[in-house]
Write an enzyme that holds these catalytic residues in place. Structure first.
Site, PDB file in Angstrom:
ATOM      1  N   CYS A 197      19.467 -21.644  25.612  1.00 11.78           N
ATOM      2  CA  CYS A 197      19.398 -21.347  27.281  1.00 11.78           C
ATOM      3  C   CYS A 197      20.644 -20.484  27.630  1.00 11.78           C
ATOM      4  O   CYS A 197      20.963 -20.557  28.926  1.00 11.78           O
ATOM      5  CB  CYS A 197      19.314 -22.664  27.967  1.00 11.78           C
ATOM      6  SG  CYS A 197      17.932 -23.557  27.703  1.00 11.78           S
ATOM      7  N   CYS A 224       0.801  -1.322   0.034  1.00 14.14           N
ATOM      8  CA  CYS A 224       0.131   0.132  -0.024  1.00 14.14           C
ATOM      9  C   CYS A 224       0.691   1.119   0.066  1.00 14.14           C
ATOM     10  O   CYS A 224       0.501   2.268  -0.780  1.00 14.14           O
ATOM     11  CB  CYS A 224      -0.929   0.081   1.301  1.00 14.14           C
ATOM     12  SG  CYS A 224      -0.165   0.039   2.848  1.00 14.14           S
ATOM     13  N   ASN A 253      13.952 -17.161  18.572  1.00 10.88           N
ATOM     14  CA  ASN A 253      13.946 -18.370  18.787  1.00 10.88           C
ATOM     15  C   ASN A 253      12.510 -18.905  18.200  1.00 10.88           C
ATOM     16  O   ASN A 253      11.419 -19.011  18.900  1.00 10.88           O
ATOM     17  CB  ASN A 253      13.485 -18.510  20.556  1.00 10.88           C
ATOM     18  CG  ASN A 253      14.868 -18.215  21.139  1.00 10.88           C
ATOM     19  OD1 ASN A 253      16.022 -18.741  21.407  1.00 10.88           O
ATOM     20  ND2 ASN A 253      14.910 -16.744  21.658  1.00 10.88           N
TER      21      ASN A 253
END
Length: 636
Positions: A543, A59, A335
């Site tokens: 982690c 757009c 992630n």
């Protein structure tokens, strides 16, 4: 932007109509792109007489091209269509002169005019991006507009507009434009004028709005057991946390606040980065010479390619890890496969606020659960459209307390979406059938799986087998036997391996070096990174394991151990987390089908967030409230 499809849709690039000034509008259905003609990101950039107008055929591109052709002016680049409403000028291409651009909120006494721009805020089908159209006709009760990417069908025959919208004046003489079709309110309109009367002033953005602040609840819970142990997911969470609390340690009444401007910045970054990561995945899959950097077994690449070709639009969820400070907003990683903290963000912090009677602001994760439900409904509808039988999904999780409540929380979202779930702890009871398929202990065929395990865990088993490092017991079922089974569809799709692998970060940096959200990332340590300080990360680490932070003086200022020390590393520019009190604070954004549906924090007394880092409550407050708390914190 999500545009509804119909049987009358045109293919990508087909002319939908011709607007006044002989400006064609083109179909923007990316699902029908001819990839033999548009082979890279550069091919999607459109230039009109040498002037860049935008990406085909969005757009914003149409609005800029229409203005260029009809007025000789263009507006500056914007991240989202609704950002146009904050622009203050147009640039005349011929001489570079700036012409004032006025914005009028819907309900202004200044009427829309032909040649102006109509702006939608985010929401409905224009979620995340908003929308812009050119006003090509104005009558007493109707407004006629021309646009791209609001539908994929042709305009009405013989018309130079895409559609019309009703307008009316209220008793005070204010003009209102109504949106009937896309479920998104019109924000207002933009006109090139010198008169500033009734125009909406542009609020200057100040970096201080990005500052995260710490607060403390004024009261303690009236009862210590504030989670519902009769709820399977909450009971599993209480068991994991050994009590009704949100943090493992520290003051349970402490929480954080961020401004609505900061939330908007993270929302914008989430959508833009999600698109960039997907573009990078496509880039990699078309270039086999890049594959070795990911350390993925060669035999898996055809399956990844097939997964991408068939299911590139099926990505469900992912979590972006951000650093948000007054210096800006930077992405550490995406992630996209088996991310955690959904329940903490989507339920626990809301329940914490109720228990501690915190009414300041709104819950930063309050929309996450419903976002997941909506995403699963989309999957359910796509499947049941061709097969009227109920959709069954097996939820595969390990014997881990955190995985248990995460799996049960996701199961609740699926069940609310009308999906029948089967909880599958490990491989207990799974049988091989005579036809080669798998079934659970109750004899239910396993056709679809959602898993808490990372795809990388399955690949590790495959690597071991290919390297003959251990003798495989073919009678014992393994994770790889389930996730790579030809007759089992896994959520998330296999291709989410790539955006989750940190080898994608240097490729992203090469593709989008001007992105304000990316950090310089390389496969080899460069002088540039040495001079500014850097972070080394294993490409498939998890982690926060095996991360090292080195400053510009070559001193290691933080490091973590773990099981990924032997992996290939990438190097990323060091952009430190803000230290608030005695905690480093990371912002996590949950992306569902390409847009942000919730936030949470991860906090740690050390500069690296790990699996043991706490999740602390995060509330979103107005800019004015944030400013008041900021002043108070400075004075104190």
């Amino acid at each position: 932007m999500s545009v509804k499809h119909s049987s009358e849709d045109l293919p990508f690039g087909a002319v939908q109509g011709i607007a006044s000034g002989n400006v064609p509008a083109y179909c923007c259905d990316y699902d029908t792109v001819d990839e033999t003609r548009l082979t890279n990101r550069e091919a999607f950039r459109h230039y009109e007489n040498g002037i860049y107008t935008g990406y085909k055929w969005q757009c914003v591109e149409f609005a800029r091209r229409w203005l260029l052709i009809n007025t000789g002016c263009v507006f500056d680049d914007v991240a989202m269509a609704y950002d146009i409403f904050n622009l203050e000028s147009l640039k005349r291409v011929q001489d570079g002169k700036r012409l004032p651009l006025m914005s009028y909120k819907n309900g202004s006494p200044i009427e829309p005019e032909v040649g102006g721009m109509l702006i939608w805020q985010e929401g409905g089908e224009f979620a995340v991006t908003g929308h812009v159209a050119i006003i090509v006709g104005v009558e007493k009760n109707r407004l006629y507009i021309a646009e791209q990417n609001a539908s994929f069908s042709a305009w009405p025959a013989g018309m130079d507009y895409s559609r019309s919208l009703p307008i009316h004046k209220d008793e005070q003489g204010n003009v209102w434009v109504e949106e009937e079709e896309h479920g998104t309110p019109v924000l207002g309109w933009m006109l090139q004028k010198n008169d500033t009367s009734y125009s909406q002033p542009t609020a200057p953005f100040t970096p201080s709005k990005l500052k995260i602040l710490s607060q403390t609840a004024s009261s303690q819970p009236s009862q210590s057991d504030w989670l519902d142990v009769n709820d399977n997911a909450e009971n599993a969470y209480v068991h994991m946390m050994d009590g009704h609390r949100m943090k493992c340690s520290g003051d349970q009444s402490q929480f954080y606040i961020m401004s609505t401007s900061a939330q908007r910045a993270v929302r914008r970054a989430t959508a833009e980065l999600h698109s960039q990561f997907l573009f990078a995945v496509d880039h990699v899959l078309k270039r086999p010479e890049t594959w070795s950097a990911f350390n993925i077994p060669e035999a898996v690449w055809p399956k990844i390619q097939q997964s991408w070709n068939n299911r590139r639009n099926e990505v469900m969820t992912g979590r972006f890890d951000f650093c948000l400070t007054e210096m800006g907003l930077k992405c550490y990683e995406y992630n996209a496969d088996s991310a955690s903290c959904y329940m903490e963000a989507g339920r626990i912090q809301g329940k914490w606020a109720e228990a501690f009677n915190v009414k300041l602001g709104v819950d930063s994760g309050g929309e996450l659960f419903e976002g997941l439900v909506k995403a699963w409904k989309r999957i359910r509808d796509e499947v049941t459209e061709h097969d009227q039988s109920p959709l069954h999904i097996h939820i595969l999780y390990d014997n881990d307390l955190e995985e248990a409540y995460h799996a049960k929380f996701m199961a609740q979202a699926m069940e609310k979406a009308g999906i029948i779930t089967h909880m599958q702890l490990g491989f207990k009871g799974i049988k091989r059938n005579s036809d080669g398929g798998l079934s659970d202990k109750n004899g239910v065929a396993i056709r679809r799986v959602w898993k808490t395990w990372a795809w990388e865990t399955a690949l590790d088993q495959l690597r071991s087998e290919l390297a003959n490092e251990s003798k495989q017991n073919t009678s014992s079922l393994r994770l790889v036997d389930v996730l790579l089974h030809d007759n089992i569809m896994v959520h998330e799709p296999l291709w989410t391996l790539l955006p989750s692998n940190k080898a994608i970060l240097p490729i992203l940096w090469e593709l989008f070096p001007d992105s304000p959200y990316l950090l310089e990332s390389t496969m080899q340590l460069t002088d540039s990174l040495k001079q500014q300080g850097y972070v080394s990360k294993p490409i498939a680490g998890r982690c926060g394991s095996n991360i090292s932070i080195v400053d510009a003086q070559a001193n290691e200022i933080a490091g973590t151990s773990g099981q990924f020390a032997d992996q290939n590393q990438i190097y990323q520019a060091f952009f430190p987390l803000p230290l608030i009190g005695n905690q480093y604070v990371q912002i996590c954004s949950f992306c569902v089908h390409g847009s942000m549906h919730g936030l949470c924090t991860r906090i740690d007394p050390k500069p690296v967030v790990t699996s043991s880092s706490d999740v602390a409550p995060l509330r979103i407050v107005s800019d004015d409230e944030h400013g008041e708390f900021l002043v108070s914190s400075i004075n104190n």
